[in-house]
Design a protein around this motif. Sequence first.
Motif: not given
Length: 485
Positions: A444-446, A442, A381, A440
């Motif tokens: 839950k972003l992935y 977190e 990211n 970046a």
Amino acid sequence: MSGFDTYKTPLDSRYSSAEMKALFSQRSRHGTWRKLWIYLAEAQKELGIDSITDEAISQMQAHLTLTDEDFKTAAVEEKRRKHDVMAHVHAFGAVAPAAAGIIHYGATSCYVTDNAELILMRDGMDLLLPKLAKVIDNLAQFALKWKSEPTLGYTHYQPAQMITVGKRVAEWAQELMMDLENIEHVRKELKFRGAQGTTGTQASFMEIFHDDTAKIDRLNELLCEKAGFPACYDVSTQTYTRKVDLNVANAIAGLGATVIRITSDIRHLANMKEMEEPFDKDQIGSSAMAYKRNPMRSERIASLGRKLASLPVNFSSTFSSQWMERSLDDSAIRRIDIPEMFLLADAVLIGMDNVSDGLVLYPKRIDAHNREELPFMATENLIMKLVAKGGSRQEAHEEIRVLSHQASDVVKNQGGKNDLIERIKSTEYFKPVWDEVDAALEPKLYIGRSPEIVDRFCGKGGVLEKKLMPYRDYIKKAGTAQLNV
């Protein structure tokens, strides 16, 4: 002699349910033989065999369930005649004398042995399917509860992209659903042998019915109706083809492979202290190490599953070794393997229900593991963000590669904490994204579409809801299966 002085199978004493053991008991098996003799006599009488009287049928029906004395009579006769079917014909005739001359009329031994086996396998699958559906439902409910809980996904048993706990468990449920579908299929396709004669030509029944083939066809239709089968196999030899046993074994033994896979995951997760099977208050995990909470139930399931998964090779060998119209080397092994296959499948489902209905999750431990690996996962990211600000992807990739190797060295060789993020924040090259680094991290972003995937498979209106509909009443009424010991 005490019961402790002879071998007893653990499938009886430790693992399987009372109903499955009763189904494959000698009283059930030989009671089924008697039902088949009654079916045959009733059908033959209906088709005009005058020597079969109402009194004969009545006496047979009055002695459908074998008494202990009946077994003693049969044992004496079998020791003398060395033939189990004829021994039981004699024992049945002893208590139904009006039928003694017409029991087994025109039939060969496989009329009772093979047809009984088909009945027992059918009824065994009817016991297994609702239990399997209950396990699937347990896992589906657990998956829905934790559908959004981020966890590390693993490929090659190395941390890969994030998934959720629910998605992993939904995968387990899907694999068990495949077993359910396979068993449903072989159950639906199961047919009857019927009355086919010594080599499957129906010659003896041609004699009985004076070459009236329509009556022979009607005889088998009546037998199927009475036994609850859609039809007979189109072609038989002395037996129904042993390919049937192999098909059934492949479907049921597939369940063994699935539970090994699921319980292996549970055991690995238990090692990481992320998930555990239920643990009773007074349960002992180790005789030596009092602190241990070993995944003993999962290990039991895996062990029984290994035995179950290995059985198809026996059925394959038996099928392929049938010479011409029949070879008796199918007899002894099927006496062992068919009941054990069902008792093993029953045992693993009892264990799976017990474990899946009480799985324990440790979200904080999972999050701690996530945080250890997130810095590496966040780098892609950050690279994209740098490129969006005008940077070069190749240069950014190289900078990340160098810092990642340094951070890995700290973790692996120095036993330290993953400091990749700190390195990124102190490297001038990454200054354009410093203020975006923390966000970046977190988890839950992935996780991608993991929650949606779980909902679509396990949730309202999903795949499993439709698949489990025929078993919903059983699932609602069934409590958590308890292990014997």
